[in-house]
Each structure stands twice: as C-alpha cells, then as structure tokens.
Enzyme design. Structure first.
Site, mmCIF file in Angstrom:
data_model
loop_
_atom_site.group_PDB
_atom_site.id
_atom_site.type_symbol
_atom_site.label_atom_id
_atom_site.label_comp_id
_atom_site.label_asym_id
_atom_site.label_seq_id
_atom_site.Cartn_x
_atom_site.Cartn_y
_atom_site.Cartn_z
ATOM 1 N N GLU A 77 0.854 -1.188 0.000
ATOM 2 C CA GLU A 77 0.000 0.000 0.000
ATOM 3 C C GLU A 77 0.891 1.241 0.000
ATOM 4 O OE1 GLU A 77 -3.575 -2.489 2.132
ATOM 5 O OE2 GLU A 77 -2.842 -0.687 3.131
ATOM 6 N N HIS A 184 -3.679 3.534 5.048
ATOM 7 C CA HIS A 184 -3.731 2.378 4.125
ATOM 8 C C HIS A 184 -4.259 2.809 2.764
ATOM 9 C CE1 HIS A 184 -3.526 -1.050 7.134
ATOM 10 N NE2 HIS A 184 -3.655 0.003 7.922
ATOM 11 N N GLU A 248 -8.322 4.699 4.960
ATOM 12 C CA GLU A 248 -8.119 4.151 3.617
ATOM 13 C C GLU A 248 -8.125 5.304 2.631
ATOM 14 O OE1 GLU A 248 -7.600 0.973 2.921
ATOM 15 O OE2 GLU A 248 -8.306 -0.080 4.726
#
Ligand SMILES: [Zn+2]
Length: 365
Positions: A77, A184, A248
C-alpha cells in the site's frame, strides 16, 4: 558512546534524510546494540530511532499533541508510504519543523520489497496480544513486528510521563492528547474513495472534531466499528485512549505509480497538523459525511460459501432489503435494510472467519 560508523550514519541521515530506504536496504543498521539511536538536528529536533522503520521526533518547541502516523502495515500500500517518507526526509533535513512530538512507523518492510500485502500473515490482525495466540505463526515476521510496534507505540505515548522536559511543572501528569492515524490504501475499489474505520470505543462518544479534521483530509466516509478487533488503530485507541483511525486513502498502486494529486488534501492537512499550524476544518455536520455502523458480520461456515455479486464490487455498494448477498450449504444471507452496504467482502477466508461486513447509515447525535 556511538562508534564512528554510527556517527557517520547519523550525519548521513541528517544530510539526506533517507531513513526509509536505509531501513529497507540495511535494517541491521537500526537493530541490535545500536538501538535506540538518538541524535539532535541543527534546529534542535531530537531524533529517536527505535528500530528499522520506526522513527520519532521531538521538536525543540513541542506542543500538546503526541501523533503517530503509520503506513505500510500492508507492504504493497504504497501511497501512504511515499507520503510519510517525504515527511521524514523533510524533517531530517530541517525543511519541515514539527510543532508536536511525532512517531512515524513504516510497518512491513520486507513486504514492501516483495510488493505484497504481507510475508506470512496479515499484520493488521496481530495487535492487542493476538501475536501471542496459538492460531498464528509466532515465529513469522509479522508476529515479531507486531510485538515490536506495540512496544514502540507504548514507549512513545508514555514518554511524556517520564519526560524531564516537563520538570518545570512536575505535578502535571501526561497532558498530551494522543493521535494515531494508520494509513492504508484498499485492495478493492470503493464507491467512497477515502474512508476511515473508527475503532470500537466501548461506549465512549465519537469525536466530531476528529471527523471534521479527517473531512478536511478528504475522508468523507466513516465506518463506526461495533466490536473489539486486533487492528493497529484499535490497539492505540483501547490501550492509550488515542484518537485512532484506520484510514483508507484510495486504491493500491505500485511504488511510483500513484497519482499524488489525489492525496494532496491529506498530505497538506496532515502536514499542517504535525507542524502545529491551524487547519481549516468545517464544524461537524452529519450532512457533510457518510457515517455507517455495522449491521451484519457474516462469517463463512462452509467451503461452498459464495458471494452473490461480482468479485470486484466496490466497497460501500448498496443493496435493497431482501437482496441475496451470499450463500453456503444451509444458509442464505440477505440485506436486512434498503441501502445496506457491503464492505471488505472476501469469500476466500478460512472457515469461521469474516467473509462480509454489512453496514447501514447512521448519524452522530
Ligand atoms: Zn491495508
């Protein structure tokens, strides 16, 4: 006393800032007898390296926040790794002056080299002592790393308790507010590109200020977790009462292939935050964001478990009440509400593990 090689290493770090690349290429520089490594930059910032990929900074004029930015807990990531790497380079070379104590963690170094999510198992399922469980590979890289990261977080958050810098006011307990943003990027696409998982707070109230701050970072969707987990952000939230989130930021791309303009808001806002500058955040209003709470946790019980939608369905795709989501021998799983959305679906998990999480909209009062 440090050896002359260690002095060379410290001046190399201060002149070039390449902490991440040295951690990846030569992790042994930051382990064994050389640990921890401490030195002071020309602007008075104290650098404390607890191990490969683990670097903390205390500026000369520190504010009342202790902030952790972690990235690369999943090695492939890359965007958050590139963002944090740039911050660290700029801090080490004195281009950026922090306003608070900040710990940067580059989580899974060997998985970065292999461009994979992990080496032996998912690091983000091994916190809060899960690395000691009989069901995990305790000799694997991730278990050892989870242990090491827990220690680093504890030392960082507890540091001000014993910090003699506060001796002018010895009666004060730890008066820092703690933050941990675990950054992430997701494997599957998401209808809402940037979203954050808010760890379960055991009845404590959610911070509207934090949601406003994350909205200023471009994160407009929040998932309020409804149970204890073994993620990194839950560990900091539960053990240290930190404002903690799994954030995220978009979709996984190889190193160097991220369109960094998509991360401009988070990069700039987070930079202002760690530097102690004011942030233009709108006051909290439910209408500005999508807030979800967990409705169903669907576990896999049989080998023939199948999803009733395509494998690449984006996270937060919604269903009508009654729509079939998945089935297996002896069971069918359906949406219970109009607008129920699925996140993190995965039919390939082990028996007994979570295959789908469903969420429904909620608001904060
Ligand atoms: Zn991840």
């Amino acid at each position: 006393m440090y050896t002359s090689e260690t002095h060379q290493l410290m001046s190399k770090l201060a002149s070039e800032g390449q902490f991440l690349s040295l951690s990846r290429r030569s992790p042994e520089l930051f382990t064994s007898e050389k640990k921890p490594l401490e030195f002071t930059l020309s602007n008075g910032t104290l650098v404390h390296i607890a191990g490969p990929g683990i670097i903390a900074f205390t500026p000369e004029n520190k504010g009342d926040k202790a902030i952790i930015l972690s990235c690369g807990i999943h090695g492939n990531e890359t965007a958050p790794i590139e963002i944090c790497d740039q911050y660290v380079v700029d801090i080490l070379t004195c281009k950026l002056v922090l306003g608070h104590r900040v710990l940067f963690i580059f989580g899974n170094l060997p998985a970065m080299d292999k461009a994979t999510r992990f080496v032996d198992e998912n690091l983000n399922r091994l916190f809060s002592q899960a690395h000691n469980s009989a069901s995990v590979n305790q000799n694997g890289y991730e278990c050892k790393r989870a242990k090491e990261l827990e220690v680093a977080v504890a030392q960082f958050f507890n540091a001000s308790l014993s910090n003699k810098a506060q001796s002018s006011n010895t009666s004060r307990q730890n008066d820092e507010t703690r933050y941990h943003y675990d950054l992430h990027t997701a494997i599957r696409p998401s209808k809402n590109e940037k979203f954050a998982v808010y760890p379960y707070l055991h009845g404590e109230s959610h911070s509207k200020e934090q949601l406003s701050f994350l909205l200023a970072c471009g994160v407009d969707t929040f998932l309020l977790s409804g149970s204890s987990t073994t993620t990194f952000s839950y560990y900091s939230s539960r053990q240290f009462n930190a404002h903690a989130f799994t954030v995220e930021l978009g979709k996984v791309q190889p190193f160097g292939q991220n369109d960094m303009s998509r991360f401009a808001a988070v990069t700039e806002t987070m930079k202002r935050f760690i530097c102690g500058q004011t942030i233009e955040a709108k006051p909290f209003e439910n209408k500005d964001m999508l807030i979800y709470k967990v409705n169903q946790v669907i576990n896999k019980h049989a080998d023939d478990f199948v999803l009733e939608f395509s494998d690449d369905l984006p996270n937060f795709s919604t269903f009508e009440k009654g729509a079939l989501l998945a089935r297996e021998t002896g069971a069918e799983y359906r949406a219970q509400y109009d607008g129920e959305a699925v996140v993190f679906p995965n039919a390939n998990v082990a028996i007994g593990q979570r295959a789908i999480l469903t969420v429904i909209p909620t608001t904060l009062v």
